[in-house]
Design a protein around this motif. Structure first.
Motif, PDB file in Angstrom:
ATOM      1  N   LEU A  66      -2.674   2.845  -1.751  1.00 44.43           N
ATOM      2  CA  LEU A  66      -3.406   3.219  -2.966  1.00 44.43           C
ATOM      3  C   LEU A  66      -4.217   4.475  -2.662  1.00 44.43           C
ATOM      4  O   LEU A  66      -4.695   4.638  -1.532  1.00 44.43           O
ATOM      5  CB  LEU A  66      -4.382   2.117  -3.397  1.00 44.43           C
ATOM      6  N   PHE A  68      -7.030   7.409  -4.769  1.00 44.28           N
ATOM      7  CA  PHE A  68      -7.649   7.917  -5.993  1.00 44.28           C
ATOM      8  C   PHE A  68      -8.681   8.986  -5.664  1.00 44.28           C
ATOM      9  O   PHE A  68      -9.229   9.037  -4.574  1.00 44.28           O
ATOM     10  CB  PHE A  68      -8.279   6.783  -6.820  1.00 44.28           C
ATOM     11  N   ARG A 111      -1.871  -5.528  -8.379  1.00 46.85           N
ATOM     12  CA  ARG A 111      -2.538  -4.664  -9.346  1.00 46.85           C
ATOM     13  C   ARG A 111      -4.052  -4.771  -9.125  1.00 46.85           C
ATOM     14  O   ARG A 111      -4.578  -5.862  -8.943  1.00 46.85           O
ATOM     15  CB  ARG A 111      -2.173  -5.127 -10.750  1.00 46.85           C
ATOM     16  N   THR A 113      -8.143  -3.080 -10.170  1.00 46.70           N
ATOM     17  CA  THR A 113      -9.033  -2.274 -10.998  1.00 46.70           C
ATOM     18  C   THR A 113     -10.038  -1.626 -10.060  1.00 46.70           C
ATOM     19  O   THR A 113     -10.711  -2.322  -9.298  1.00 46.70           O
ATOM     20  CB  THR A 113      -9.771  -3.130 -12.047  1.00 46.70           C
ATOM     21  N   ILE A 125     -10.258   2.437 -13.476  1.00 45.68           N
ATOM     22  CA  ILE A 125      -8.839   2.751 -13.546  1.00 45.68           C
ATOM     23  C   ILE A 125      -8.062   1.536 -13.067  1.00 45.68           C
ATOM     24  O   ILE A 125      -8.510   0.800 -12.182  1.00 45.68           O
ATOM     25  CB  ILE A 125      -8.453   3.994 -12.712  1.00 45.68           C
ATOM     26  N   GLU A 126      -6.915   1.314 -13.667  1.00 41.97           N
ATOM     27  CA  GLU A 126      -6.004   0.254 -13.253  1.00 41.97           C
ATOM     28  C   GLU A 126      -4.952   0.881 -12.350  1.00 41.97           C
ATOM     29  O   GLU A 126      -4.402   1.941 -12.681  1.00 41.97           O
ATOM     30  CB  GLU A 126      -5.323  -0.379 -14.469  1.00 41.97           C
ATOM     31  N   MET A 127      -4.686   0.232 -11.230  1.00 42.73           N
ATOM     32  CA  MET A 127      -3.720   0.782 -10.278  1.00 42.73           C
ATOM     33  C   MET A 127      -2.807  -0.309  -9.736  1.00 42.73           C
ATOM     34  O   MET A 127      -3.247  -1.437  -9.531  1.00 42.73           O
ATOM     35  CB  MET A 127      -4.438   1.429  -9.092  1.00 42.73           C
ATOM     36  N   GLN A 128      -1.596   0.063  -9.491  1.00 43.44           N
ATOM     37  CA  GLN A 128      -0.613  -0.792  -8.819  1.00 43.44           C
ATOM     38  C   GLN A 128      -0.426  -0.229  -7.417  1.00 43.44           C
ATOM     39  O   GLN A 128      -0.419   1.005  -7.240  1.00 43.44           O
ATOM     40  CB  GLN A 128       0.716  -0.744  -9.599  1.00 43.44           C
ATOM     41  N   THR A 129      -0.289  -1.086  -6.414  1.00 40.01           N
ATOM     42  CA  THR A 129      -0.042  -0.574  -5.061  1.00 40.01           C
ATOM     43  C   THR A 129       1.170   0.359  -5.126  1.00 40.01           C
ATOM     44  O   THR A 129       2.122   0.125  -5.858  1.00 40.01           O
ATOM     45  CB  THR A 129       0.174  -1.707  -4.045  1.00 40.01           C
ATOM     46  N   ASN A 131       0.597   3.597  -5.960  1.00 39.80           N
ATOM     47  CA  ASN A 131       0.033   4.742  -6.668  1.00 39.80           C
ATOM     48  C   ASN A 131      -1.052   5.387  -5.802  1.00 39.80           C
ATOM     49  O   ASN A 131      -2.022   4.735  -5.435  1.00 39.80           O
ATOM     50  CB  ASN A 131      -0.557   4.293  -8.007  1.00 39.80           C
ATOM     51  N   LYS A 132      -0.868   6.646  -5.496  1.00 37.16           N
ATOM     52  CA  LYS A 132      -1.857   7.355  -4.677  1.00 37.16           C
ATOM     53  C   LYS A 132      -2.397   8.591  -5.373  1.00 37.16           C
ATOM     54  O   LYS A 132      -2.925   9.494  -4.720  1.00 37.16           O
ATOM     55  CB  LYS A 132      -1.228   7.771  -3.336  1.00 37.16           C
ATOM     56  N   ALA A 134      -4.391   8.673  -8.626  1.00 37.35           N
ATOM     57  CA  ALA A 134      -5.175   8.300  -9.810  1.00 37.35           C
ATOM     58  C   ALA A 134      -6.524   9.019  -9.760  1.00 37.35           C
ATOM     59  O   ALA A 134      -6.936   9.512  -8.700  1.00 37.35           O
ATOM     60  CB  ALA A 134      -5.369   6.793  -9.852  1.00 37.35           C
TER      61      ALA A 134
END
Length: 138
Positions: A66, A68, A111, A113, A125-129, A131-132, A134
């Motif tokens: 992840l 952000f 998933r 937050t 922000i909502e993130m799924q593993t 995603n780098k 955000a």
């Protein structure tokens, strides 16, 4: 004679600054960027203040799942010292203060937050593993 004296002073100053930098006294954000922290089941690495620190941090991106950024305003000014809560299923699974504008996390698949607080304003922000890229944007 004064030219040689100035050159010697400049060389001494550069040497002293290099020593402080090597000792981690001149650039704490760079040394912090190299240190992985742990909170519960989550490992995190935050930093990126300064070009060298940012490059060192980004080089370690493959170790994490992840990522952000924390930015402010229309120009996307980088933020640091932002309190962060990582939540899953409505529960806080990790909390820390981000030392720079870029944070990488290694977390169990799922998933999440990400909640940040800056100038008394909360952003999520909502993130799924996986995603780098955000942004928490104020």
């Amino acid at each position: 004679m004064s030219l040689s004296y100035q050159a010697l002073r400049r060389g001494a100053l550069i040497g002293a600054l290099a020593g402080l930098s090597a000792a981690g006294l001149l650039s704490p954000t760079l040394s912090q960027a190299a240190e992985v922290h742990h909170a519960g089941d989550i490992s995190y690495l935050c930093g990126g203040v300064g070009q060298g620190s940012l490059k060192a941090l980004q080089a370690r991106a493959p170790e994490f799942n992840l990522g952000f950024w924390m930015v402010e305003g229309p120009q996307g000014a980088y933020l640091a010292d932002v309190p962060i809560h990582v939540m899953q299923h409505g529960k806080t699974v990790a909390q820390f203060t981000a030392g720079g504008p870029l944070c990488y996390l290694k977390a169990p698949a799922g998933r999440y937050t990400i909640v940040g607080l800056h100038k008394q304003q909360e952003r999520k922000i909502e993130m799924q593993t996986g995603n780098k890229n955000a942004y928490l944007r104020w």
